[in-house]
Design a protein around this motif. Structure first.
Motif, PDB file in Angstrom:
ATOM      1  N   HIS A  44      12.835   2.973 -42.889  1.00  0.00           N
ATOM      2  CA  HIS A  44      13.396   2.179 -41.645  1.00  0.00           C
ATOM      3  C   HIS A  44      13.059   2.795 -40.290  1.00  0.00           C
ATOM      4  O   HIS A  44      13.410   4.002 -40.001  1.00  0.00           O
ATOM      5  CB  HIS A  44      15.002   2.050 -41.780  1.00  0.00           C
ATOM      6  CG  HIS A  44      15.523   1.208 -40.824  1.00  0.00           C
ATOM      7  ND1 HIS A  44      16.509   0.192 -41.118  1.00  0.00           N
ATOM      8  CD2 HIS A  44      15.349   0.882 -39.434  1.00  0.00           C
ATOM      9  CE1 HIS A  44      16.804  -0.474 -40.227  1.00  0.00           C
ATOM     10  NE2 HIS A  44      16.097  -0.044 -39.028  1.00  0.00           N
ATOM     11  N   GLY A  45      12.043   2.266 -39.902  1.00  0.00           N
ATOM     12  CA  GLY A  45      11.236   2.843 -38.564  1.00  0.00           C
ATOM     13  C   GLY A  45      12.256   3.056 -37.463  1.00  0.00           C
ATOM     14  O   GLY A  45      13.359   2.610 -37.370  1.00  0.00           O
ATOM     15  N   HIS A  46      12.101   4.032 -36.707  1.00  0.00           N
ATOM     16  CA  HIS A  46      12.820   4.487 -35.553  1.00  0.00           C
ATOM     17  C   HIS A  46      11.911   5.591 -34.595  1.00  0.00           C
ATOM     18  O   HIS A  46      10.890   6.032 -35.068  1.00  0.00           O
ATOM     19  CB  HIS A  46      14.273   5.470 -36.218  1.00  0.00           C
ATOM     20  CG  HIS A  46      13.774   6.492 -36.874  1.00  0.00           C
ATOM     21  ND1 HIS A  46      13.457   6.442 -38.168  1.00  0.00           N
ATOM     22  CD2 HIS A  46      13.805   7.646 -36.474  1.00  0.00           C
ATOM     23  CE1 HIS A  46      13.337   7.728 -38.631  1.00  0.00           C
ATOM     24  NE2 HIS A  46      13.382   8.390 -37.664  1.00  0.00           N
ATOM     25  N   THR A  47      12.576   5.655 -33.570  1.00  0.00           N
ATOM     26  CA  THR A  47      11.894   6.578 -32.482  1.00  0.00           C
ATOM     27  C   THR A  47      13.045   7.365 -32.005  1.00  0.00           C
ATOM     28  O   THR A  47      14.131   6.980 -31.383  1.00  0.00           O
ATOM     29  CB  THR A  47      11.469   5.631 -31.355  1.00  0.00           C
ATOM     30  OG1 THR A  47      10.446   4.894 -31.736  1.00  0.00           O
ATOM     31  CG2 THR A  47      10.742   6.738 -30.061  1.00  0.00           C
ATOM     32  N   GLN A  48      12.785   8.557 -31.853  1.00  0.00           N
ATOM     33  CA  GLN A  48      13.682   9.555 -31.578  1.00  0.00           C
ATOM     34  C   GLN A  48      13.278  10.184 -30.184  1.00  0.00           C
ATOM     35  O   GLN A  48      12.030  10.082 -29.652  1.00  0.00           O
ATOM     36  CB  GLN A  48      13.629  10.955 -32.328  1.00  0.00           C
ATOM     37  CG  GLN A  48      14.154  10.606 -33.905  1.00  0.00           C
ATOM     38  CD  GLN A  48      14.635  11.806 -34.604  1.00  0.00           C
ATOM     39  OE1 GLN A  48      15.422  12.729 -34.038  1.00  0.00           O
ATOM     40  NE2 GLN A  48      14.114  12.115 -35.768  1.00  0.00           N
ATOM     41  N   PHE A  49      13.890  10.735 -29.213  1.00  0.00           N
ATOM     42  CA  PHE A  49      13.861  11.099 -28.169  1.00  0.00           C
ATOM     43  C   PHE A  49      14.694  12.241 -27.758  1.00  0.00           C
ATOM     44  O   PHE A  49      15.713  12.656 -28.188  1.00  0.00           O
ATOM     45  CB  PHE A  49      13.965  10.128 -27.105  1.00  0.00           C
ATOM     46  CG  PHE A  49      15.374   9.368 -26.824  1.00  0.00           C
ATOM     47  CD1 PHE A  49      16.402  10.092 -25.970  1.00  0.00           C
ATOM     48  CD2 PHE A  49      15.787   8.394 -27.487  1.00  0.00           C
ATOM     49  CE1 PHE A  49      17.765   9.757 -25.849  1.00  0.00           C
ATOM     50  CE2 PHE A  49      16.927   7.973 -27.381  1.00  0.00           C
ATOM     51  CZ  PHE A  49      17.869   8.492 -26.845  1.00  0.00           C
ATOM     52  N   LEU A  50      14.149  13.167 -26.755  1.00  0.00           N
ATOM     53  CA  LEU A  50      14.802  14.285 -26.103  1.00  0.00           C
ATOM     54  C   LEU A  50      14.420  14.423 -24.821  1.00  0.00           C
ATOM     55  O   LEU A  50      13.105  14.674 -24.612  1.00  0.00           O
ATOM     56  CB  LEU A  50      14.724  15.473 -27.081  1.00  0.00           C
ATOM     57  CG  LEU A  50      15.148  16.814 -26.838  1.00  0.00           C
ATOM     58  CD1 LEU A  50      16.705  16.860 -27.194  1.00  0.00           C
ATOM     59  CD2 LEU A  50      14.705  17.965 -27.774  1.00  0.00           C
ATOM     60  N   PRO A  51      15.284  14.953 -23.841  1.00  0.00           N
ATOM     61  CA  PRO A  51      14.855  15.179 -22.565  1.00  0.00           C
ATOM     62  C   PRO A  51      14.395  16.840 -22.614  1.00  0.00           C
ATOM     63  O   PRO A  51      15.146  17.558 -23.137  1.00  0.00           O
ATOM     64  CB  PRO A  51      15.936  14.987 -21.607  1.00  0.00           C
ATOM     65  CG  PRO A  51      17.389  15.223 -22.566  1.00  0.00           C
ATOM     66  CD  PRO A  51      16.668  14.572 -23.825  1.00  0.00           C
ATOM     67  N   ILE A  52      13.505  17.320 -21.848  1.00  0.00           N
ATOM     68  CA  ILE A  52      13.144  18.741 -21.500  1.00  0.00           C
ATOM     69  C   ILE A  52      12.893  18.875 -20.002  1.00  0.00           C
ATOM     70  O   ILE A  52      12.439  17.919 -19.326  1.00  0.00           O
ATOM     71  CB  ILE A  52      11.860  18.985 -22.446  1.00  0.00           C
ATOM     72  CG1 ILE A  52      10.499  18.062 -21.976  1.00  0.00           C
ATOM     73  CG2 ILE A  52      12.209  18.787 -23.824  1.00  0.00           C
ATOM     74  CD1 ILE A  52       9.398  18.602 -22.731  1.00  0.00           C
TER      75      ILE A  52
END
Length: 514
Positions: free
Chosen positions: A378-386
């Protein structure tokens, strides 16, 4: 209709830290609007963290109450006029009307206990701490919700359901709805703010002994809440699924793919990310759009940083497809490129909103990453602020981790760096190949995209690679694996609450509904 055929109710959501003030209000309302046959206080009334009510502070009438999110304290309970109902149950009032109640500590109540207590037992008034998720989902207020309560709505068909949602409370009154065409049974759902807030914090009403009389006071009926499966199907989402609780993070499922060349296909019924499951962990969800939704990550890479929350989250397509390309081929067959699809465009909207939000909170860039494989789940996109000073070292860290991945997986990894997200070569790879991407977004337009083309679909790919890069970049290697970073439901709910509050001004789904 005679007066005796109606019962007068008073419902209040007190401030537990100033219970005396709410009791005085209750006494005043008894004089001005009463007398009331039944008075009920909601929320965390008497716990070990508040003083309760002293014997000198006497309610004029008996008051029923249950637990909120914290355990009732018998030690602080010093007044006979306050009647603790218990964790869950149904009682008959003197009039014969049924009062149902359930604690906010729902993790302490098993599904079997819920079923035994409430299944097919209609009540006249139901009180709870949280909202049922199928109502909270309508308002996109998933923090105040618990999916366990959905069953209670169907089982008890309460004529009035009162809740508060959180310690601060929130006033909301849903349009009443009928359970049948003849309108012989109608349900009203009302949430109250906490006493002392700007929100409405008490509710007084008359209740007939006959449910069929309720329709006489209804000016307008709303629709019956739709189960999550139905809500999703209305916007072209996948059918209902059954998802094991606490088993939805990407890292677990994707890591298993990297290790096992032969595996059984993961169906919708076992997918960690399918939103259509009634038991999905809605307390993690920040926002829901038409084709995708935004959630905080389980086992976030960083703990709380100066933002007050980790910032680690996931953008997840609602439909059960491994890639946007598969989605396009199934749902929007007339399009030539994935970039034209509704799913791609909504993911891009979420990305844009996240970049704006984190920029408004400080000198933050945002890293997005995804792995697009036709044989994925199940495709997905993760993210994180730096923080932006870390951004200068991202490419160097990627290069070092490529060497590590080569040694561990004995498979060459190489990337193409793009600085123009509209580059034709980038589009060609995304539309025609499997790939892994890491994107550093310094702004909506200033972006660096590191694209790893996956030529051999059976190759052992390090599914932890992007998280590994960020773990080394941020010196968080002890938190590399999500399983070592698990949080409690309360901690996750707190993280989501802060995130959602910060994201609200940038949430395009709310702006579209104004």
């Amino acid at each position: 209709m005679s007066h005796s055929s109606k019962q007068k109710f008073l419902i209040l959501n007190p401030d537990p830290k100033d219970l005396e003030k709410t009791v005085k209000l209750s006494n005043s309302l008894q004089t001005k609007k009463g007398p009331f046959d039944t008075t009920i206080f909601l929320g965390d009334l008497i716990t070990k963290d508040n003083a309760g009510l002293q014997e000198t502070q006497t309610p004029e009438t008996a008051i029923y109450f249950t637990e909120g999110q914290h355990k009732f304290s018998l030690e602080n309970h010093k007044n006979d006029k306050l009647s603790f109902l218990g964790n869950s149950g149904i009682i008959s009032l003197k009039s014969g009307l049924k009062l149902g109640y359930i604690t906010g500590r729902l993790s302490d109540i098993s599904d079997d206990e819920l079923k035994t207590t409430f299944e097919d037992k209609e009540v006249d008034v139901l009180i709870s701490f949280q909202w049922p998720s199928i109502i909270a989902n309508e308002e996109k207020l998933t923090l105040v919700a618990n999916s366990k309560l959905n069953q209670l709505l169907e089982w008890t068909k309460p004529r009035y359901w009162f809740s508060v949602g959180s310690e601060t409370g929130r006033f909301f009154e849903r349009l009443p709805f009928s359970w049948d065409e003849e309108q012989n049974r109608i349900t009203r759902f009302i949430s109250l703010g906490v006493h002392g807030s700007k929100d409405k914090y008490f509710y007084a009403f008359n209740l007939s002994l006959s449910p069929a009389d309720d329709k006489l006071s209804v000016k307008k009926l709303g629709e019956k809440p739709k189960p999550i499966q139905a809500i999703i199907s209305n916007v072209g989402r996948s059918a209902a699924s059954v998802v094991p609780q606490n088993k939805r993070p990407a890292e677990e499922s994707l890591e298993k793919q990297a290790v096992k060349k032969e595996r059984k296909p993961v169906s919708i019924e076992n997918c960690f990310f399918c939103l259509s499951n009634p038991t999905v962990e809605l307390h993690l969800i920040v926002s829901i759009a038409e084709t995708c939704y935004l959630t905080i990550a389980k086992g976030p890479l960083p703990m709380k940083n100066p933002l007050g929350f980790s910032g680690h989250g996931i953008i997840i397509p609602v439909n059960h497809f491994p890639t946007i390309k598969k989605y396009k081929e199934s749902e929007e067959t007339g399009l030539s490129k994935i970039e034209e699809s509704k799913l791609f465009l909504e993911i891009a909207q979420y990305k844009s909103s996240l970049v704006k939000m984190f920029k408004s909170l400080g000198d933050y860039d945002v890293v997005f990453w995804d792995i697009s494989r036709a044989k994925g789940i199940h495709g997905h996109t993760q993210f994180l602020p730096i923080l932006s000073y870390n951004s200068a070292h991202l490419q160097e860290t990627i290069d070092k981790q490529i060497e590590f991945a080569k040694q561990r997986y004995h498979n060459g990894m190489d990337y193409i760096k793009f600085t123009d997200k509209n580059d034709e070569k980038l589009s060609e790879i995304m539309n025609d190949s499997d790939y892994m991407s890491i994107t550093l977004a310094k702004s909506e337009t200033d972006q660096e995209i590191y694209l790893f083309k996956i030529d051999d679909e059976n190759a052992n790919i390090d599914m932890q690679f992007p998280r590994r890069v960020l773990a080394f970049l941020l010196r968080l290697t002890r938190r590399l694996h999500w399983t070592k970073c698990r949080e409690t439901v309360d901690q996750e709910s707190e993280q989501k609450a802060v995130f959602q509050e910060k994201f609200r001004p940038f949430d395009f789904t709310l702006q579209n509904n104004k």
